[in-house]
Design a protein around this motif. Sequence first.
Motif, PDB file in Angstrom:
ATOM      1  N   LYS A   1      -3.292   5.560  -1.649  1.00  0.00           N
ATOM      2  CA  LYS A   1      -3.408   4.370  -2.786  1.00  0.00           C
ATOM      3  C   LYS A   1      -3.835   3.628  -1.813  1.00  0.00           C
ATOM      4  O   LYS A   1      -4.007   3.049  -1.274  1.00  0.00           O
ATOM      5  CB  LYS A   1      -1.795   4.057  -3.322  1.00  0.00           C
ATOM      6  CG  LYS A   1      -1.797   4.903  -4.399  1.00  0.00           C
ATOM      7  CD  LYS A   1      -0.608   4.247  -5.221  1.00  0.00           C
ATOM      8  CE  LYS A   1      -0.143   5.479  -6.430  1.00  0.00           C
ATOM      9  NZ  LYS A   1       0.825   4.686  -7.426  1.00  0.00           N
ATOM     10  N   GLU A   2      -4.750   2.554  -2.384  1.00  0.00           N
ATOM     11  CA  GLU A   2      -5.966   1.171  -2.272  1.00  0.00           C
ATOM     12  C   GLU A   2      -4.040   0.318  -2.089  1.00  0.00           C
ATOM     13  O   GLU A   2      -3.484   0.438  -2.800  1.00  0.00           O
ATOM     14  CB  GLU A   2      -6.972   0.926  -2.965  1.00  0.00           C
ATOM     15  CG  GLU A   2      -7.878   1.157  -3.478  1.00  0.00           C
ATOM     16  CD  GLU A   2      -8.790   1.064  -3.824  1.00  0.00           C
ATOM     17  OE1 GLU A   2     -10.012   1.385  -3.876  1.00  0.00           O
ATOM     18  OE2 GLU A   2      -7.962   0.053  -4.070  1.00  0.00           O
ATOM     19  N   ARG A   3      -4.665  -0.708  -1.487  1.00  0.00           N
ATOM     20  CA  ARG A   3      -4.163  -1.889  -0.849  1.00  0.00           C
ATOM     21  C   ARG A   3      -3.838  -2.142  -2.167  1.00  0.00           C
ATOM     22  O   ARG A   3      -5.041  -2.822  -3.051  1.00  0.00           O
ATOM     23  CB  ARG A   3      -4.110  -2.436   0.440  1.00  0.00           C
ATOM     24  CG  ARG A   3      -3.205  -3.815   0.577  1.00  0.00           C
ATOM     25  CD  ARG A   3      -3.633  -4.350   1.816  1.00  0.00           C
ATOM     26  NE  ARG A   3      -4.832  -4.743   2.027  1.00  0.00           N
ATOM     27  CZ  ARG A   3      -5.611  -4.918   2.888  1.00  0.00           C
ATOM     28  NH1 ARG A   3      -5.303  -5.125   3.775  1.00  0.00           N
ATOM     29  NH2 ARG A   3      -7.162  -6.134   2.806  1.00  0.00           N
ATOM     30  N   GLU A   4      -3.155  -3.254  -2.683  1.00  0.00           N
ATOM     31  CA  GLU A   4      -2.228  -4.202  -3.701  1.00  0.00           C
ATOM     32  C   GLU A   4      -2.242  -5.179  -3.837  1.00  0.00           C
ATOM     33  O   GLU A   4      -1.103  -5.383  -2.523  1.00  0.00           O
ATOM     34  CB  GLU A   4      -2.152  -3.515  -5.457  1.00  0.00           C
ATOM     35  CG  GLU A   4      -0.975  -3.351  -5.116  1.00  0.00           C
ATOM     36  CD  GLU A   4      -0.269  -2.433  -6.289  1.00  0.00           C
ATOM     37  OE1 GLU A   4      -0.860  -3.053  -7.295  1.00  0.00           O
ATOM     38  OE2 GLU A   4       0.850  -1.759  -5.966  1.00  0.00           O
TER      39      GLU A   4
ATOM     40  N   SER B   1      -7.940 -13.408  -4.005  1.00  0.00           N
ATOM     41  CA  SER B   1      -7.296 -11.997  -3.180  1.00  0.00           C
ATOM     42  C   SER B   1      -8.545 -11.463  -2.167  1.00  0.00           C
ATOM     43  O   SER B   1      -8.434 -10.458  -2.200  1.00  0.00           O
ATOM     44  CB  SER B   1      -8.320 -10.874  -4.815  1.00  0.00           C
ATOM     45  OG  SER B   1      -9.676 -11.783  -4.651  1.00  0.00           O
TER      46      SER B   1
ATOM     47  N   ALA C   1       1.313 -10.087  -9.469  1.00  0.00           N
ATOM     48  CA  ALA C   1       1.176  -9.157 -10.018  1.00  0.00           C
ATOM     49  C   ALA C   1       1.545  -8.209 -11.237  1.00  0.00           C
ATOM     50  O   ALA C   1       2.594  -8.616 -11.836  1.00  0.00           O
ATOM     51  CB  ALA C   1       0.698  -7.472  -9.540  1.00  0.00           C
TER      52      ALA C   1
ATOM     53  N   GLN D   1       0.549  -0.990   0.121  1.00  0.00           N
ATOM     54  CA  GLN D   1      -0.074  -0.119   0.055  1.00  0.00           C
ATOM     55  C   GLN D   1       0.849   1.205   0.019  1.00  0.00           C
ATOM     56  O   GLN D   1       2.219   1.072   0.729  1.00  0.00           O
ATOM     57  CB  GLN D   1      -1.396  -0.012   1.109  1.00  0.00           C
ATOM     58  CG  GLN D   1      -1.724   0.990   0.996  1.00  0.00           C
ATOM     59  CD  GLN D   1      -3.243   0.749   2.486  1.00  0.00           C
ATOM     60  OE1 GLN D   1      -3.125   0.282   2.975  1.00  0.00           O
ATOM     61  NE2 GLN D   1      -4.364   1.299   1.643  1.00  0.00           N
TER      62      GLN D   1
END
Length: 121
Positions: free
Chosen positions: A43-46, A105, A61, A39
């Motif tokens: 920004k959003e966690r990815e 996910s 990713a 993160q």
Amino acid sequence: QLQLVESGGGLVQPGGSLRLSCAASGFTLDYYAIGWFRQAPGKEREGVSCISNSGGSTNYADSVKGRFTISRDNAKNTVYLQMNSLKPEDTAVYYCAARSYYCSSHGYNYWGQGTQVTVSS
């Protein structure tokens, strides 16, 4: 007490490498898939990468494919994330998390506290 502890973060120049570790205590990782997430500020966690409990299945990713490698040593109860060719956009807090057996996910039961990775010249 069930814990995941990340280590190995730090400051590195673009193009450099770091190896993150995720060590479990209080439980065995033999039955858990481990995911790495990150993160960045604002920004959003990815999701970054994941490895199944046996190590037989991994995923990445698109943004890190070919640069990051996830691995595990169940004897040491530890999962690693080797990060090469680091870019400034890789700067984030990196977290590891555990869920039963297979990567997904969602559905992660245990989370570490995070380790900061900063890529800057």
